[in-house]
Design an enzyme around this catalytic site. Structure first.
Site, PDB file in Angstrom:
ATOM      1  N   ASP A 183      -2.213   1.557   7.295  1.00 17.16           N
ATOM      2  CA  ASP A 183      -1.607   1.274   5.991  1.00 17.16           C
ATOM      3  C   ASP A 183      -1.392  -0.221   5.784  1.00 17.16           C
ATOM      4  OD1 ASP A 183      -1.562   3.962   5.397  1.00 17.16           O
ATOM      5  OD2 ASP A 183       0.452   4.264   6.191  1.00 17.16           O
ATOM      6  N   ASP A 204       0.836  -1.195   0.000  1.00 19.55           N
ATOM      7  CA  ASP A 204       0.000   0.000   0.000  1.00 19.55           C
ATOM      8  C   ASP A 204       0.871   1.244   0.000  1.00 19.55           C
ATOM      9  OD1 ASP A 204      -2.392   1.613   0.276  1.00 19.55           O
ATOM     10  OD2 ASP A 204      -1.749   1.963   2.329  1.00 19.55           O
ATOM     11  N   GLU A 239      -1.914  -1.146  -5.616  1.00 16.73           N
ATOM     12  CA  GLU A 239      -3.135  -0.457  -5.997  1.00 16.73           C
ATOM     13  C   GLU A 239      -3.014   0.091  -7.405  1.00 16.73           C
ATOM     14  OE1 GLU A 239      -5.425   2.142  -2.810  1.00 16.73           O
ATOM     15  OE2 GLU A 239      -3.270   2.331  -2.657  1.00 16.73           O
TER      16      GLU A 239
END
Ligand SMILES: [Zn+2]
Length: 219
Positions: free
Chosen positions: A182, A5, A89
Site C-alpha cells: 500500500d 492510497d 487516487e
C-alpha cells in the site's frame, strides 16, 4: 506533498510510509453483533424480544459509524495541516454509490444488491475521508489516475502483476525494490500528475456534477 492510497490491508497508506487504520468494532463487539444477528434472524415476527435485539444491533452499528467518522475527521484534519498538497487516487466510489442510489428524479435499480458492494468500498471511510479532506484543504487535494498504482514499482516504474507478492508485500521483479504494497501504491500516487480539471476525467461514464456531500452522507 503526500500521496495517499486507499489500502487493502490497512485503511490508508501514505507515501512517507505511514499506515493508518480505521477503527471498527472490537473483537468482542463483533462477536456480539454476530450473535445478535443470528438471534434476530430467528425472531418471531412482531415480538418485543425482536425489537430489543434490533435496537441492540442498531446501537452497535451506530458505535462503529461514530468511530469511523471520528477517525475520518481526525485524519483529514491531520493531513490538511501537515501537507501542502495531498494526492489521492481518482476512484469510482462516488459514481458507484450514485449509480446504485440514483437521483431523486431517477431512483436507482437493484439498490440493495449494489449496496452490498458499496458497503465494502465505503466501509473504510475512504469516500468520506476524501470529501472531508477537500473541504479542509480546498484546492490542495489532487486526484491522479488509479491505473496500475498497485502493480507498478515506485522505484523503477516497472509494471508487472508478479510484483505484488501478497496483499501486503510488494517486491519488484525488475529492480528488487521491496515495500509495503500500500505504501508503494501511495508513492506512485505521489509521483503522478493530477488529472487535468476537476470533473474532466470521466471513468466509466461517471456523472459530471459531483457532490462530495453525497459520499459523506452515504457512509
Ligand atoms: Zn523496480
Amino acid at each position: 506533498m503526500i500521496g495517499v492510497d486507499r489500502g487493502v490491508v490497512v485503511s490508508a497508506a501514505l507515501s512517507d510510509g505511514q499506515l493508518l487504520c480505521v477503527p471498527g468494532l472490537t473483537t468482542g463487539e463483533q462477536q456480539r453483533l454476530r450473535r445478535l444477528r443470528r438471534r434476530f434472524a430467528r425472531r418471531s415476527y412482531g415480538s418485543n424480544r425482536g425489537d430489543r435485539v434490533r435496537q441492540a444491533i442498531a446501537r452497535l452499528i451506530a458505535r462503529r459509524t461514530d468511530r469511523r467518522k471520528d477517525w475520518v475527521e481526525k485524519t483529514s484534519t491531520d493531513l490538511a495541516r501537515r501537507f501542502d498538497l495531498v494526492k489521492v487516487e481518482e476512484l469510482r466510489i462516488r459514481a458507484m454509490t450514485r449509480s446504485a442510489r440514483g437521483t431523486v428524479g431517477r431512483p436507482g435499480r437493484r439498490v440493495r444488491q449494489k449496496a452490498g458492494l458499496n458497503r465494502g468500498i465505503l466501509a473504510n471511510g475512504w469516500g468520506l475521508l476524501v470529501a472531508r479532506l477537500e473541504h479542509k484543504a480546498p484546492g490542495r487535494v489532487e486526484k491522479v489516475k488509479a491505473a496500475f498504482t498497485s502493480l507498478q514499482c515506485s522505484a523503477c516504474a516497472h509494471i508487472a502483476s508478479e510484483n505484488r507478492k501478497s496483499q501486503a508485500e510488494f517486491r519488484c521483479t525488475a529492480c528488487g525494490f521491496t515495500c509495503h504494497a500500500d505504501v508503494n501504491a501511495a508513492r506512485n500516487i505521489a509521483a503522478r500528475r493530477a488529472v487535468t480539471a476537476r470533473g474532466a476525467f470521466q471513468p466509466l461514464g461517471e456523472a459530471v456534477n459531483r457532490e462530495p456531500q453525497l459520499a459523506a452522507s452515504a457512509v
